[in-house]
Motif scaffolding. Sequence first.
Motif, PDB file in Angstrom:
ATOM      1  N   VAL A 217       0.891  -1.151  -0.078  1.00 53.48           N
ATOM      2  CA  VAL A 217      -0.110  -0.029  -0.021  1.00 53.48           C
ATOM      3  C   VAL A 217       0.845   1.136  -0.090  1.00 53.48           C
ATOM      4  N   ILE A 218       0.516   2.268  -0.697  1.00 48.39           N
ATOM      5  CA  ILE A 218       1.309   3.445  -0.960  1.00 48.39           C
ATOM      6  C   ILE A 218       0.370   4.618  -0.683  1.00 48.39           C
ATOM      7  N   VAL A 219       0.988   5.398   0.036  1.00 51.83           N
ATOM      8  CA  VAL A 219       0.037   6.572   0.748  1.00 51.83           C
ATOM      9  C   VAL A 219       0.724   7.809   0.130  1.00 51.83           C
ATOM     10  N   VAL A 220       0.037   8.887  -0.835  1.00 56.20           N
ATOM     11  CA  VAL A 220       0.856   9.847  -1.260  1.00 56.20           C
ATOM     12  C   VAL A 220      -0.132  11.144  -0.897  1.00 56.20           C
ATOM     13  N   GLY A 221       0.211  12.206  -1.382  1.00 54.49           N
ATOM     14  CA  GLY A 221      -0.330  13.662  -1.143  1.00 54.49           C
ATOM     15  C   GLY A 221       0.540  14.647  -1.050  1.00 54.49           C
ATOM     16  N   PRO A 222       0.195  15.948  -1.261  1.00 54.59           N
ATOM     17  CA  PRO A 222       1.220  17.214  -1.023  1.00 54.59           C
ATOM     18  C   PRO A 222       1.477  17.413   0.400  1.00 54.59           C
ATOM     19  N   THR A 223       2.317  18.102   0.750  1.00 58.85           N
ATOM     20  CA  THR A 223       2.833  18.098   2.085  1.00 58.85           C
ATOM     21  C   THR A 223       1.736  18.746   2.955  1.00 58.85           C
ATOM     22  N   GLY A 224       1.448  18.138   3.901  1.00 61.26           N
ATOM     23  CA  GLY A 224       0.628  18.792   5.062  1.00 61.26           C
ATOM     24  C   GLY A 224      -0.809  18.077   4.953  1.00 61.26           C
ATOM     25  N   THR A 225      -1.129  17.255   4.244  1.00 67.16           N
ATOM     26  CA  THR A 225      -2.223  16.678   3.934  1.00 67.16           C
ATOM     27  C   THR A 225      -2.778  15.554   4.790  1.00 67.16           C
TER      28      THR A 225
ATOM     29  N   LYS B  42      -0.576  12.608   5.149  1.00 67.46           N
ATOM     30  CA  LYS B  42       0.116  11.067   4.901  1.00 67.46           C
ATOM     31  C   LYS B  42       0.454  10.442   5.895  1.00 67.46           C
ATOM     32  N   SER B  43       1.415  10.976   6.831  1.00 66.88           N
ATOM     33  CA  SER B  43       1.851  10.100   7.863  1.00 66.88           C
ATOM     34  C   SER B  43       0.777   9.803   8.869  1.00 66.88           C
ATOM     35  N   ARG B  44      -0.400  10.764   9.251  1.00 70.30           N
ATOM     36  CA  ARG B  44      -1.311  10.097   9.781  1.00 70.30           C
ATOM     37  C   ARG B  44      -2.275   9.020   9.588  1.00 70.30           C
ATOM     38  N   LEU B  45      -2.626   9.139   8.146  1.00 73.11           N
ATOM     39  CA  LEU B  45      -3.336   7.986   7.468  1.00 73.11           C
ATOM     40  C   LEU B  45      -2.615   6.556   7.485  1.00 73.11           C
ATOM     41  N   SER B  46      -1.118   6.742   7.258  1.00 78.50           N
ATOM     42  CA  SER B  46      -0.257   5.556   7.193  1.00 78.50           C
ATOM     43  C   SER B  46      -0.408   4.735   8.621  1.00 78.50           C
ATOM     44  N   ILE B  47      -0.316   5.836   9.634  1.00 82.28           N
ATOM     45  CA  ILE B  47      -0.233   5.292  11.018  1.00 82.28           C
ATOM     46  C   ILE B  47      -1.450   4.655  11.372  1.00 82.28           C
ATOM     47  N   ASP B  48      -2.540   5.381  10.912  1.00 84.45           N
ATOM     48  CA  ASP B  48      -3.967   4.877  11.349  1.00 84.45           C
ATOM     49  C   ASP B  48      -4.215   3.415  10.589  1.00 84.45           C
ATOM     50  N   LEU B  49      -3.702   3.383   9.470  1.00 87.23           N
ATOM     51  CA  LEU B  49      -3.813   1.897   8.684  1.00 87.23           C
ATOM     52  C   LEU B  49      -2.938   0.772   9.314  1.00 87.23           C
ATOM     53  N   ALA B  50      -1.928   1.374   9.764  1.00 86.75           N
ATOM     54  CA  ALA B  50      -0.957   0.335  10.365  1.00 86.75           C
ATOM     55  C   ALA B  50      -1.345  -0.095  11.943  1.00 86.75           C
TER      56      ALA B  50
ATOM     57  N   PHE C 139       0.668  -3.119  -6.235  1.00 84.20           N
ATOM     58  CA  PHE C 139       0.604  -1.910  -5.237  1.00 84.20           C
ATOM     59  C   PHE C 139      -0.735  -1.220  -5.498  1.00 84.20           C
ATOM     60  N   PHE C 140      -1.258  -0.529  -4.525  1.00 85.01           N
ATOM     61  CA  PHE C 140      -2.303   0.341  -4.618  1.00 85.01           C
ATOM     62  C   PHE C 140      -2.056   1.767  -4.096  1.00 85.01           C
ATOM     63  N   VAL C 141      -2.461   2.851  -4.552  1.00 88.53           N
ATOM     64  CA  VAL C 141      -2.136   4.102  -4.295  1.00 88.53           C
ATOM     65  C   VAL C 141      -3.455   4.741  -3.419  1.00 88.53           C
ATOM     66  N   LEU C 142      -3.187   5.321  -2.127  1.00 87.55           N
ATOM     67  CA  LEU C 142      -4.151   6.340  -1.510  1.00 87.55           C
ATOM     68  C   LEU C 142      -3.522   7.717  -1.843  1.00 87.55           C
ATOM     69  N   TRP C 143      -4.486   8.468  -2.093  1.00 87.04           N
ATOM     70  CA  TRP C 143      -4.178   9.795  -2.360  1.00 87.04           C
ATOM     71  C   TRP C 143      -4.911  10.614  -1.630  1.00 87.04           C
ATOM     72  N   VAL C 144      -4.225  11.020  -0.620  1.00 92.43           N
ATOM     73  CA  VAL C 144      -4.949  12.095   0.673  1.00 92.43           C
ATOM     74  C   VAL C 144      -4.817  13.564   0.023  1.00 92.43           C
ATOM     75  N   ASP C 145      -5.746  14.423  -0.465  1.00 94.45           N
ATOM     76  CA  ASP C 145      -5.792  15.637  -0.988  1.00 94.45           C
ATOM     77  C   ASP C 145      -6.647  16.400  -0.167  1.00 94.45           C
ATOM     78  N   VAL C 146      -6.431  17.750  -0.391  1.00 93.31           N
ATOM     79  CA  VAL C 146      -7.080  18.927   0.430  1.00 93.31           C
ATOM     80  C   VAL C 146      -7.240  20.044  -0.578  1.00 93.31           C
TER      81      VAL C 146
END
Length: 330
Positions: A36-44, A46-54, A151-158
Amino acid sequence: MAISLPACQQAQRFLTFPRGLHMDQYIPRRQKNKVVIVVGPTGTGKSRLSIDLATRFNAEIVNSDKMQVYKGLNIVTNKVTEEECRGIRHHLLGIIDPDVDFTSDDFVHHASIAVESIMRKGRLPIIAGGSNSYIKALVNDDLEFQSKYEFFVLWVDVSMAILHSFVSKRVDQMVDAGLVDEAREFFDLEANYTRGIKRAIGVPEMDEFFRNESIVDYETRAKLLKVAIDRIKDNTCKLACRQHQNILRLQNQLKWNMHRLDATEAFLKRGVEADEAWERLVAGPSAGIVECFLHEDDINLVSTISAPPTLTAASVIGTTNATAVAAVTH
């Protein structure tokens, strides 16, 4: 939120096969390991979501941020704190000497080792970070990775307007947390801001202030500091825009398996309401999508041999309709 395989599929208990149908048609092909890959612009987030999933899956995180791979400048590069990690193992976070040029090839080498290590422990690798060139080099340009993993990509956008306001406030918080003193430790009259960690936003912008702070009066010093902080904010916003455009280009040109999650509402709210919006719009749907992705081959096999066909992960992945996601996750 606990999610189980039955939430993603409804297998038929008894199977019948028409005349001429052979069982070997239903022997699954050799499955690739899932990443699983988590992407997104800075500040969106990404770290929070990856830890939530983990925390919901048996997972470890591989950092793919160009500046966070380096040792030092934890505030400037906005590394996750030990508390924020919530006990989740992070790889490639603060391990490289600050003066080394860590290239895309270096990332592919180290990330591949990390992913393999995570897989050997029977855990899910989650690659998270804003450096899209690193991720492209790994999943699109590295043939060995392609042969081993799906792989699969989750894109966090704001919304950009909301994100720019957020990152501006975040810079102020970083200044309050000690950004200036931290950056000063890396100041050098002969500094090369094109190598290593000194490229990080928050270091070059402070150069003029550090060169003059001891030889100017208080008022001039305050003005120089404000100019430096404003430059950090401006360059961070420009970085967010570039990252957003890069993600769009990767999606359009490479046709990656990607799902966009709009976190704007969570950024507009505060406190408990913000956390609830994050769970409803980002963390919850992401967990459901990841669960379906991990068992996609199982679901597709059941759909092939069952009648009538059931809703599969393929019909969920890529949709922006939260209702469709909920249909297979609850």
